[in-house]
Design an enzyme around this catalytic site. Structure first.
Site, PDB file in Angstrom:
ATOM      1  N   ARG A  84      -7.450  -0.774  -1.595  1.00 39.70           N
ATOM      2  CA  ARG A  84      -6.731   0.231  -2.382  1.00 39.70           C
ATOM      3  C   ARG A  84      -7.535   0.576  -3.623  1.00 39.70           C
ATOM      4  O   ARG A  84      -8.105  -0.307  -4.254  1.00 39.70           O
ATOM      5  CB  ARG A  84      -5.363  -0.345  -2.811  1.00 39.70           C
ATOM      6  CG  ARG A  84      -4.246   0.036  -1.883  1.00 39.70           C
ATOM      7  CD  ARG A  84      -2.986  -0.696  -2.193  1.00 39.70           C
ATOM      8  NE  ARG A  84      -2.512  -0.558  -3.568  1.00 39.70           N
ATOM      9  CZ  ARG A  84      -1.292  -0.930  -3.966  1.00 39.70           C
ATOM     10  NH1 ARG A  84      -0.430  -1.454  -3.097  1.00 39.70           N
ATOM     11  NH2 ARG A  84      -0.920  -0.799  -5.208  1.00 39.70           N
ATOM     12  N   ARG A 133      -6.953  -8.138  -1.024  1.00 42.65           N
ATOM     13  CA  ARG A 133      -5.969  -7.341  -0.291  1.00 42.65           C
ATOM     14  C   ARG A 133      -6.627  -6.177   0.453  1.00 42.65           C
ATOM     15  O   ARG A 133      -7.595  -5.587  -0.026  1.00 42.65           O
ATOM     16  CB  ARG A 133      -4.944  -6.807  -1.290  1.00 42.65           C
ATOM     17  CG  ARG A 133      -3.784  -6.115  -0.654  1.00 42.65           C
ATOM     18  CD  ARG A 133      -2.601  -6.164  -1.535  1.00 42.65           C
ATOM     19  NE  ARG A 133      -2.671  -5.174  -2.610  1.00 42.65           N
ATOM     20  CZ  ARG A 133      -1.621  -4.871  -3.374  1.00 42.65           C
ATOM     21  NH1 ARG A 133      -0.465  -5.470  -3.199  1.00 42.65           N
ATOM     22  NH2 ARG A 133      -1.734  -3.979  -4.331  1.00 42.65           N
ATOM     23  N   ARG A 172      -3.418  -3.373 -14.501  1.00 44.36           N
ATOM     24  CA  ARG A 172      -2.073  -3.470 -13.921  1.00 44.36           C
ATOM     25  C   ARG A 172      -1.336  -4.705 -14.419  1.00 44.36           C
ATOM     26  O   ARG A 172      -0.135  -4.676 -14.637  1.00 44.36           O
ATOM     27  CB  ARG A 172      -2.158  -3.453 -12.390  1.00 44.36           C
ATOM     28  CG  ARG A 172      -2.430  -2.040 -11.871  1.00 44.36           C
ATOM     29  CD  ARG A 172      -2.969  -2.052 -10.476  1.00 44.36           C
ATOM     30  NE  ARG A 172      -1.974  -2.427  -9.503  1.00 44.36           N
ATOM     31  CZ  ARG A 172      -2.269  -2.934  -8.302  1.00 44.36           C
ATOM     32  NH1 ARG A 172      -3.519  -3.126  -7.960  1.00 44.36           N
ATOM     33  NH2 ARG A 172      -1.313  -3.215  -7.466  1.00 44.36           N
ATOM     34  N   LYS A 219       6.141  -8.544  -3.111  1.00 44.27           N
ATOM     35  CA  LYS A 219       7.364  -7.734  -3.042  1.00 44.27           C
ATOM     36  C   LYS A 219       7.409  -6.888  -1.771  1.00 44.27           C
ATOM     37  O   LYS A 219       8.407  -6.867  -1.063  1.00 44.27           O
ATOM     38  CB  LYS A 219       7.469  -6.787  -4.257  1.00 44.27           C
ATOM     39  CG  LYS A 219       7.474  -7.470  -5.603  1.00 44.27           C
ATOM     40  CD  LYS A 219       7.678  -6.482  -6.742  1.00 44.27           C
ATOM     41  CE  LYS A 219       6.568  -5.468  -6.932  1.00 44.27           C
ATOM     42  NZ  LYS A 219       5.307  -6.033  -7.416  1.00 44.27           N
ATOM     43  N   ARG A 265      10.326  -0.164 -13.271  1.00 40.88           N
ATOM     44  CA  ARG A 265       9.193  -0.862 -13.866  1.00 40.88           C
ATOM     45  C   ARG A 265       9.220  -0.762 -15.386  1.00 40.88           C
ATOM     46  O   ARG A 265       8.310  -1.279 -16.043  1.00 40.88           O
ATOM     47  CB  ARG A 265       7.887  -0.248 -13.356  1.00 40.88           C
ATOM     48  CG  ARG A 265       7.206  -1.058 -12.246  1.00 40.88           C
ATOM     49  CD  ARG A 265       5.997  -0.265 -11.805  1.00 40.88           C
ATOM     50  NE  ARG A 265       4.967  -1.001 -11.161  1.00 40.88           N
ATOM     51  CZ  ARG A 265       4.780  -1.051  -9.841  1.00 40.88           C
ATOM     52  NH1 ARG A 265       5.620  -0.473  -9.033  1.00 40.88           N
ATOM     53  NH2 ARG A 265       3.740  -1.689  -9.347  1.00 40.88           N
TER      54      ARG A 265
HETATM   55  P1  AMP Z   1       2.725  -0.559  -6.152  1.00 40.16           P
HETATM   56  O1  AMP Z   1       2.378  -0.168  -4.758  1.00 40.16           O
HETATM   57  O2  AMP Z   1       4.175  -0.903  -6.329  1.00 40.16           O
HETATM   58  O3  AMP Z   1       1.810  -1.624  -6.706  1.00 40.16           O
HETATM   59  O4  AMP Z   1       2.515   0.746  -7.062  1.00 40.16           O
HETATM   60  C1  AMP Z   1       1.246   1.349  -7.168  1.00 40.16           C
HETATM   61  C2  AMP Z   1       1.179   2.231  -8.401  1.00 40.16           C
HETATM   62  O5  AMP Z   1       2.151   3.286  -8.308  1.00 40.16           O
HETATM   63  C3  AMP Z   1       1.501   1.538  -9.716  1.00 40.16           C
HETATM   64  O6  AMP Z   1       0.392   0.824 -10.244  1.00 40.16           O
HETATM   65  C4  AMP Z   1       1.889   2.734 -10.580  1.00 40.16           C
HETATM   66  O7  AMP Z   1       0.759   3.483 -10.964  1.00 40.16           O
HETATM   67  C5  AMP Z   1       2.680   3.587  -9.586  1.00 40.16           C
HETATM   68  N1  AMP Z   1       4.107   3.212  -9.590  1.00 40.16           N
HETATM   69  C6  AMP Z   1       4.803   2.617  -8.592  1.00 40.16           C
HETATM   70  N2  AMP Z   1       6.073   2.409  -8.953  1.00 40.16           N
HETATM   71  C7  AMP Z   1       6.183   2.888 -10.228  1.00 40.16           C
HETATM   72  C8  AMP Z   1       7.251   2.936 -11.158  1.00 40.16           C
HETATM   73  N3  AMP Z   1       8.466   2.446 -10.885  1.00 40.16           N
HETATM   74  N4  AMP Z   1       6.990   3.509 -12.373  1.00 40.16           N
HETATM   75  C9  AMP Z   1       5.795   4.018 -12.677  1.00 40.16           C
HETATM   76  N5  AMP Z   1       4.740   3.978 -11.845  1.00 40.16           N
HETATM   77  C10 AMP Z   1       4.923   3.416 -10.631  1.00 40.16           C
END
Ligand code: AMP
Length: 209
Positions: A155, A122, A166, A13, A88
């Protein structure tokens, strides 16, 4: 054009959003990036969400929705935006609907095996956040960011335990959004397992129809 990029963690994404946002000249808004920035700067929000994010759980809906709502008040979203990683949950999607009207939802489809392969290899620049992969998207110089020359790190939520969590969280809370947006006639499926250039091409084609 107002777009949502949906899909499991590691579906590409962020990588595709960063390309398409340049092509369309609209901002790429990643809630994950916004949270990581808050953590890096140790703001009140950052301190609140750090542990949640490192474990791979979701940040509470109210906090996340407030963050996005504030971001969408910025004048740079005038011609649209790409939301990467938001919504989400169904609750987040319902809230979003109350303050913005989405044109399309791109659903990047990949298998669990691919998610694990991608996330475990990653790497991310600790300074600018640029993403890499030790096999599929190597930097020119090992361990160093091509863009800013800083060190690449793993990360904290790309550890095996956090990855497992996740994926479980994705199936439980986020995957129901596929039917939610399908019923609204907004969903476009894209094969996210292809090589990055092909995924970007397929995405551009799908949204220009
Ligand atoms: P990402 O970089 O999109 O994988 O997001 C990393 C982490 O941020 C996720 O695993 C969640 O802990 C938090 N996060 C990101 N977007 C959301 C969302 N829309 N709702 C809740 N937590 C989020």
């Amino acid at each position: 054009m107002k777009l949502i990029f949906l899909g499991p963690p590691g579906a590409g994404k962020g990588t595709i959003a960063s390309r398409i946002s340049k092509d369309l000249n609209i901002p790429h808004i990643s809630t994950g990036d916004l949270f990581r920035k808050a953590i890096k700067n140790q703001t009140e929000l950052g301190k609140k969400v750090q542990q949640i994010i490192e474990s791979g759980d979701l940040v509470p809906d109210a906090l996340t929705v407030a963050l996005v709502k504030e971001r969408l008040n910025n004048p740079d979203v005038e011609n649209g935006y790409i939301l990467d990683g938001f919504p989400r949950t169904i609750k987040q999607a319902d809230s979003l609907e109350s303050f913005s009207k989405i044109d399309n939802v791109i659903n990047f489809v990949i298998s669990d095996e691919q998610v694990i392969q991608r996330l475990s290899g990653r790497r991310m620049c600790k300074n600018c956040g640029e993403g890499y992969h030790i096999e599929n998207m190597k930097p020119q110089k090992e361990g160093i960011c091509d863009k800013c020359g800083e060190e690449l790190i793993i990360r904290p939520d790309d550890t095996p335990e956090a990855i497992k969590n996740r994926l479980a969280v994705y199936y439980e809370s986020t995957a129901p959004l596929i039917d939610y947006y399908k019923e609204k006639g907004l969903l476009l499926d894209i094969d996210g397992a292809q090589e990055v250039g092909k995924v970007a091409e397929a995405t551009s084609k799908a949204i220009s129809k």
